[in-house]
Design a protein around this motif. Structure first.
Motif, PDB file in Angstrom:
ATOM      1  N   ALA A 183       0.831  -1.206   0.000  1.00  0.00           N
ATOM      2  CA  ALA A 183       0.000   0.000   0.000  1.00  0.00           C
ATOM      3  C   ALA A 183       0.867   1.259   0.000  1.00  0.00           C
ATOM      4  O   ALA A 183       0.564   2.228  -0.705  1.00  0.00           O
ATOM      5  CB  ALA A 183      -0.920  -0.007   1.218  1.00  0.00           C
ATOM      6  N   LEU A 184       1.950   1.258   0.772  1.00  0.00           N
ATOM      7  CA  LEU A 184       2.841   2.418   0.777  1.00  0.00           C
ATOM      8  C   LEU A 184       3.538   2.602  -0.565  1.00  0.00           C
ATOM      9  O   LEU A 184       3.736   3.728  -1.021  1.00  0.00           O
ATOM     10  CB  LEU A 184       3.885   2.281   1.883  1.00  0.00           C
ATOM     11  N   ARG A 205       3.605   5.964  -2.457  1.00  0.00           N
ATOM     12  CA  ARG A 205       4.905   6.639  -2.423  1.00  0.00           C
ATOM     13  C   ARG A 205       5.963   5.773  -3.126  1.00  0.00           C
ATOM     14  O   ARG A 205       6.741   5.085  -2.479  1.00  0.00           O
ATOM     15  CB  ARG A 205       5.353   6.859  -0.986  1.00  0.00           C
ATOM     16  N   PRO A 206       6.006   5.787  -4.446  1.00  0.00           N
ATOM     17  CA  PRO A 206       6.979   4.945  -5.172  1.00  0.00           C
ATOM     18  C   PRO A 206       8.428   5.280  -4.843  1.00  0.00           C
ATOM     19  O   PRO A 206       9.301   4.422  -4.957  1.00  0.00           O
ATOM     20  CB  PRO A 206       6.678   5.223  -6.644  1.00  0.00           C
ATOM     21  N   ALA A 207       8.707   6.497  -4.404  1.00  0.00           N
ATOM     22  CA  ALA A 207      10.089   6.871  -4.091  1.00  0.00           C
ATOM     23  C   ALA A 207      10.610   6.150  -2.855  1.00  0.00           C
ATOM     24  O   ALA A 207      11.820   6.089  -2.637  1.00  0.00           O
ATOM     25  CB  ALA A 207      10.180   8.378  -3.886  1.00  0.00           C
ATOM     26  N   TRP A 208       9.733   5.606  -2.048  1.00  0.00           N
ATOM     27  CA  TRP A 208      10.156   4.909  -0.830  1.00  0.00           C
ATOM     28  C   TRP A 208      10.472   3.441  -1.083  1.00  0.00           C
ATOM     29  O   TRP A 208      10.659   2.670  -0.142  1.00  0.00           O
ATOM     30  CB  TRP A 208       9.056   4.980   0.215  1.00  0.00           C
TER      31      TRP A 208
END
Length: 60
Positions: free
Chosen positions: A25-26, A30-33
């Motif tokens: 889900a994250l 937030r694809p950068a994470w």
């Protein structure tokens, strides 16, 4: 296998799946994470594997 070992395996499986779903889900939001989350998930999976192996070795 005793009931305690089966419950521990079930608990580890459920926790791993819940953490995996949370990470997914994250990653969607937030694809950068992706790199830190992948590292955190790998560390958690490694700890779960080590705990499972310790339980298996001590019960055998």
């Amino acid at each position: 296998m005793t009931l305690t070992v089966l419950l521990l395996v079930l608990l580890l499986t459920v926790v791993t799946l819940l953490v995996g779903a949370g990470i997914l889900a994250l990653l969607v939001h937030r694809p950068a994470w992706s790199a830190p989350l992948a590292g955190a998930f790998a560390a958690m999976a490694l700890m779960a594997t080590v705990i499972g192996l310790l339980v298996a070795v001590t019960r055998a």
